[in-house]
Scaffold this motif. Sequence first.
Motif, PDB file in Angstrom:
ATOM      1  N   GLN A 244       0.753  -1.063  -0.077  1.00  0.00           N
ATOM      2  CA  GLN A 244      -0.003  -0.046  -0.107  1.00  0.00           C
ATOM      3  C   GLN A 244       1.029   1.136   0.020  1.00  0.00           C
ATOM      4  N   ARG A 245       1.956   1.312  -0.975  1.00  0.00           N
ATOM      5  CA  ARG A 245       2.771   2.414  -1.220  1.00  0.00           C
ATOM      6  C   ARG A 245       2.533   4.177  -1.051  1.00  0.00           C
ATOM      7  N   LYS A 247       0.208   4.878   0.950  1.00  0.00           N
ATOM      8  CA  LYS A 247      -0.163   5.069   2.480  1.00  0.00           C
ATOM      9  C   LYS A 247       0.884   5.521   3.206  1.00  0.00           C
ATOM     10  N   ALA A 252      -0.137   1.790   6.704  1.00  0.00           N
ATOM     11  CA  ALA A 252       0.079   0.542   6.091  1.00  0.00           C
ATOM     12  C   ALA A 252       0.427  -0.666   6.854  1.00  0.00           C
ATOM     13  N   ARG A 272       6.135   7.538   4.129  1.00  0.00           N
ATOM     14  CA  ARG A 272       5.726   6.694   3.388  1.00  0.00           C
ATOM     15  C   ARG A 272       6.820   5.521   3.206  1.00  0.00           C
TER      16      ARG A 272
END
Length: 296
Positions: A244-245, A247, A252, A272
């Motif tokens: 979930q890059r 987020k 994540a 992130r």
Amino acid sequence: MTDISDTAPTAHLLGAADIRRIADEAGVSPTKKFGQNFVIDPGTVRRIVREAHVEADTHVLEVGPGLGSLTLAILETGATMTAVEIDPPLAERLPNTVAEFMPDASKRLSIVNRDALTVDPATLPEFADGKPFTLVANLPYNVATPILLTLLERFDNLDSFLVMVQKEVADRLAATPGNKIYGTPSVKLAWYGEAKRVGTIGRNVFWPAPNVDSALVHFQRFGTPRPQELRERTFSLIDAAFGQRRKTLHAALKKIVPAEAFEAAGIDPTRRGETLTIDEFVALATAMEGNEGKRS
């Protein structure tokens, strides 16, 4: 480091006519299934061997030798090598090619007909002695990253590699934090050592010519291995963060990383995953372990 082009005897390496003749005699045609694009330019394979710093005392693993273009260039240095080939007809044909073009080198070559993703020290005992060896390969585009990470995990003595891969794959392998192509392969490879792009290869040196350019990646392993348990914990964090890059780390990783771990690791949870170095992922994994110890 001695330049092998100044010292090694010049052998007849495979050109376009040789490749097509051998393929025809063996009844072989390149298949998309195995990602086969055969190198038809002797200068390219000599360049790969030179960039890999292969010398007579080097122990080499080649994955996907195909019709033997790179194999002959490796053997030309006097090195001892093992070639792992998944395609049975190609594995069967390779000894004949070496016998024809470089007969004195036949005794320095072993051939294993296996999928490279299935090999380990038990199936490749020649690399189970703990002595450093290097991987030199023109890797199939579709499985290059899994092959590299699998071999590094299973062979602690895989000291370095020089591989030719799709240019986009090379960029990902060598990417650094903050780069838009920095991702799971980049970080996991950095766990083991340092990867660098060392050149670009055009499409015209292959038969058949691929639809993309290729590039060379050189990798050097770090000297001191870290514990396997820490690697597994770190890699699980990497998978979750890049799964979930877009987020933040807090969003994540909220199901697996307690807030105290971010604080203990000195990492802002609003960042992130794509901004973290491998050392920061390791610090977070270590902090998680510490927090588990406190709770138990």
